[in-house]
Design a protein around this motif. Structure first.
Motif, PDB file in Angstrom:
ATOM      1  N   LYS A  16       2.399  -4.490  -8.540  1.00 46.66           N
ATOM      2  CA  LYS A  16       1.177  -3.696  -8.697  1.00 46.66           C
ATOM      3  C   LYS A  16       0.607  -3.691  -7.031  1.00 46.66           C
ATOM      4  N   ASP A  17       0.131  -2.593  -6.651  1.00 48.10           N
ATOM      5  CA  ASP A  17      -0.604  -2.509  -5.328  1.00 48.10           C
ATOM      6  C   ASP A  17       0.303  -2.752  -4.210  1.00 48.10           C
ATOM      7  N   ALA A  27       7.156  15.457  -3.409  1.00 47.04           N
ATOM      8  CA  ALA A  27       5.758  15.456  -3.864  1.00 47.04           C
ATOM      9  C   ALA A  27       4.687  15.412  -2.824  1.00 47.04           C
ATOM     10  N   GLU A  28       3.602  16.123  -3.118  1.00 45.34           N
ATOM     11  CA  GLU A  28       2.519  16.487  -2.300  1.00 45.34           C
ATOM     12  C   GLU A  28       1.787  14.833  -2.000  1.00 45.34           C
ATOM     13  N   GLU A  29       1.225  14.652  -0.884  1.00 45.29           N
ATOM     14  CA  GLU A  29       0.494  13.473  -0.456  1.00 45.29           C
ATOM     15  C   GLU A  29      -0.764  13.685  -1.193  1.00 45.29           C
ATOM     16  N   GLY A  30      -0.986  12.302  -1.885  1.00 46.70           N
ATOM     17  CA  GLY A  30      -2.006  12.159  -2.779  1.00 46.70           C
ATOM     18  C   GLY A  30      -1.610  12.404  -4.378  1.00 46.70           C
ATOM     19  N   ALA A  31      -0.438  12.738  -4.523  1.00 42.43           N
ATOM     20  CA  ALA A  31       0.065  13.166  -5.810  1.00 42.43           C
ATOM     21  C   ALA A  31       0.437  11.931  -6.734  1.00 42.43           C
ATOM     22  N   THR A  60       4.313   3.849 -12.444  1.00 44.90           N
ATOM     23  CA  THR A  60       3.614   4.905 -11.755  1.00 44.90           C
ATOM     24  C   THR A  60       2.899   4.530 -10.180  1.00 44.90           C
ATOM     25  N   ALA A  61       3.209   5.627  -9.584  1.00 45.23           N
ATOM     26  CA  ALA A  61       3.047   5.337  -7.993  1.00 45.23           C
ATOM     27  C   ALA A  61       2.242   6.522  -7.464  1.00 45.23           C
ATOM     28  N   LYS A  62       1.536   6.363  -6.266  1.00 39.59           N
ATOM     29  CA  LYS A  62       0.855   7.256  -5.737  1.00 39.59           C
ATOM     30  C   LYS A  62       1.535   7.551  -4.234  1.00 39.59           C
ATOM     31  N   VAL A  63       1.525   8.895  -3.844  1.00 38.53           N
ATOM     32  CA  VAL A  63       2.315   9.229  -2.636  1.00 38.53           C
ATOM     33  C   VAL A  63       1.189   9.107  -1.502  1.00 38.53           C
ATOM     34  N   ILE A  96       5.036   5.265  -0.568  1.00 36.81           N
ATOM     35  CA  ILE A  96       4.215   5.165  -2.170  1.00 36.81           C
ATOM     36  C   ILE A  96       3.779   3.763  -2.083  1.00 36.81           C
ATOM     37  N   GLN A  97       2.366   3.620  -3.180  1.00 39.19           N
ATOM     38  CA  GLN A  97       1.785   2.807  -3.341  1.00 39.19           C
ATOM     39  C   GLN A  97       1.928   2.612  -4.711  1.00 39.19           C
ATOM     40  N   ILE A  98       2.432   1.304  -5.424  1.00 39.27           N
ATOM     41  CA  ILE A  98       2.578   1.183  -6.697  1.00 39.27           C
ATOM     42  C   ILE A  98       1.234   1.000  -7.558  1.00 39.27           C
TER      43      ILE A  98
END
Length: 103
Positions: A16-17, A27-31, A60-63, A96-98
């Protein structure tokens, strides 16, 4: 808690993090993106190993950004033959950030 996840054909150990560089994702940035091919989950000593995937587990991750990696130089030479080739390559990457690991 950590997991081993298959992302774009490669396996990564994620927590995590943690920020991870993977091959370019569509995928778009921020997706928000989800990875359901979780191969192993370790929750404070309780290890679940998938055969081949852990049932019901997802990450789950964030681009964060799309970028290019460092340049790799490829140099080929055959001695005494006057054969030399120099080439370079920069891989397209996604950072990406987990955000969560659900097991």
């Amino acid at each position: 808690m950590y997991a081993i996840v298959e992302i774009a054909g490669q396996q990564f150990k994620v927590e995590k993090d943690r920020k991870v560089y993977v091959h370019r994702l569509a995928a778009e940035e921020g997706a928000q993106i989800e990875f359901d091919s979780v191969l192993l989950v370790d929750n404070d000593g309780q290890v679940k190993i998938g055969t081949p995937k852990v049932e019901g587990a997802k990450v789950t991750a964030k681009v964060l950004s799309h970028l290019k990696g460092d340049k790799v130089i490829i140099f080929k030479k055959k001695r005494r033959k006057t054969f030399e080739r120099k080439n370079g390559h920069r891989q397209y990457l996604t950072q990406i950030q987990i955000e969560s690991i659900n097991a």
